[in-house]
Design a protein around this motif. Structure first.
Motif, PDB file in Angstrom:
ATOM      1  N   ILE A 140       0.838  -1.200   0.000  1.00  0.00           N
ATOM      2  CA  ILE A 140       0.000   0.000   0.000  1.00  0.00           C
ATOM      3  C   ILE A 140       0.874   1.250   0.000  1.00  0.00           C
ATOM      4  CG2 ILE A 140      -1.689   1.320   1.342  1.00  0.00           C
ATOM      5  CD1 ILE A 140      -2.814  -1.358   2.326  1.00  0.00           C
ATOM      6  N   ARG A 148      -4.915   1.250  -5.038  1.00  0.00           N
ATOM      7  CA  ARG A 148      -6.380   1.256  -5.111  1.00  0.00           C
ATOM      8  C   ARG A 148      -6.861   0.925  -6.521  1.00  0.00           C
ATOM      9  NH1 ARG A 148     -10.088   3.185  -1.608  1.00  0.00           N
ATOM     10  NH2 ARG A 148      -8.429   4.123  -0.362  1.00  0.00           N
ATOM     11  N   HIS A 151      -6.499  -2.836  -7.114  1.00  0.00           N
ATOM     12  CA  HIS A 151      -7.456  -3.673  -6.391  1.00  0.00           C
ATOM     13  C   HIS A 151      -8.888  -3.500  -6.893  1.00  0.00           C
ATOM     14  CE1 HIS A 151      -5.191  -5.733  -3.103  1.00  0.00           C
ATOM     15  NE2 HIS A 151      -4.259  -5.011  -3.691  1.00  0.00           N
ATOM     16  N   LYS A 152      -9.089  -2.576  -7.831  1.00  0.00           N
ATOM     17  CA  LYS A 152     -10.391  -2.502  -8.493  1.00  0.00           C
ATOM     18  C   LYS A 152     -10.595  -3.686  -9.439  1.00  0.00           C
ATOM     19  CE  LYS A 152     -11.199   2.477  -8.208  1.00  0.00           C
ATOM     20  NZ  LYS A 152     -11.369   3.750  -8.961  1.00  0.00           N
TER      21      LYS A 152
END
Length: 203
Positions: A140, A148, A151-152
């Protein structure tokens, strides 16, 4: 409110016990296989159960954001454990198919190309691998905003998992259709509709 009671209770419960609890069903399944509790084809039963449990957990992971948005229930701290346990189950599902079921490398490759449900399932697993590898605090920090975005991919992976199950079953069955319906409903609940601008009252 019920949501407040749940949130107060979950503040005291850390996420790490989920990893221990997640290891118990596969061990129980293995015990059942060795003791004859899985019927005449224990390998197929183990393969099916691990895949189904993995799909359940993927769907559970999708529930976290809608629960917070619409019900006020905050379970975000458990989402990583849910996702990694789902990956663990799906990895075991694939491993059982590779090692205990098919076993022949040439047949495995042929099945991936020729059988749509296997093609879809393998695609979902390949997309799931980078999510599992980056489900840690170091990734992260290292990836920043790209984490982010990466991880979509879950919004693609979970429908592929539902489609894999739908294509796998023989004949018309309602169960995979229910899973697909729930998946697309959960995805639809994530869509933020644009707010209408308030018009000034006429003078």
């Amino acid at each position: 409110m019920i949501a407040d009671r749940i949130n107060r209770a979950t503040r005291k419960v850390p996420a790490w016990p989920l990893y221990i609890l997640g290891a118990l069903p596969p061990l129980w399944l293995l015990f059942q296989g060795f003791t004859g509790g899985l019927g005449v084809d224990p390998v197929k039963e183990m393969e099916h159960q691990m895949g189904l449990w993995g799909l359940w957990l993927l769907i559970a992971g999708l529930c976290v954001t809608p629960l917070q948005r619409f019900a006020g229930v905050r379970l975000i701290k458990y989402r990583r454990a849910i996702g990694l346990t789902a990956f663990f189950y799906i990895f075991l599902h694939l491993l059982i198919w590779l090692v205990l079921d098919v076993q022949i490398v040439s047949q495995i490759i042929a099945d991936i190309y020729k059988r749509p449900y296997i093609t879809v399932g393998m695609a979902a697993f390949v997309l799931l691998v980078p999510l599992a590898l980056t489900s840690n605090n170091w990734s992260i920090r290292k990836l920043g905003p790209r984490w982010r975005q990466l991880h979509k991919l879950v919004y693609v992976i979970v429908p592929l998992g539902g489609l894999h199950f739908f294509l796998l079953v023989k004949g018309f069955q309602i169960e995979p259709l229910i899973y697909l319906g729930v998946i697309f409903l959960l995805l639809a609940l994530r869509i933020r509709l644009p707010r209408r601008k308030r018009t000034a009252p006429a003078e």
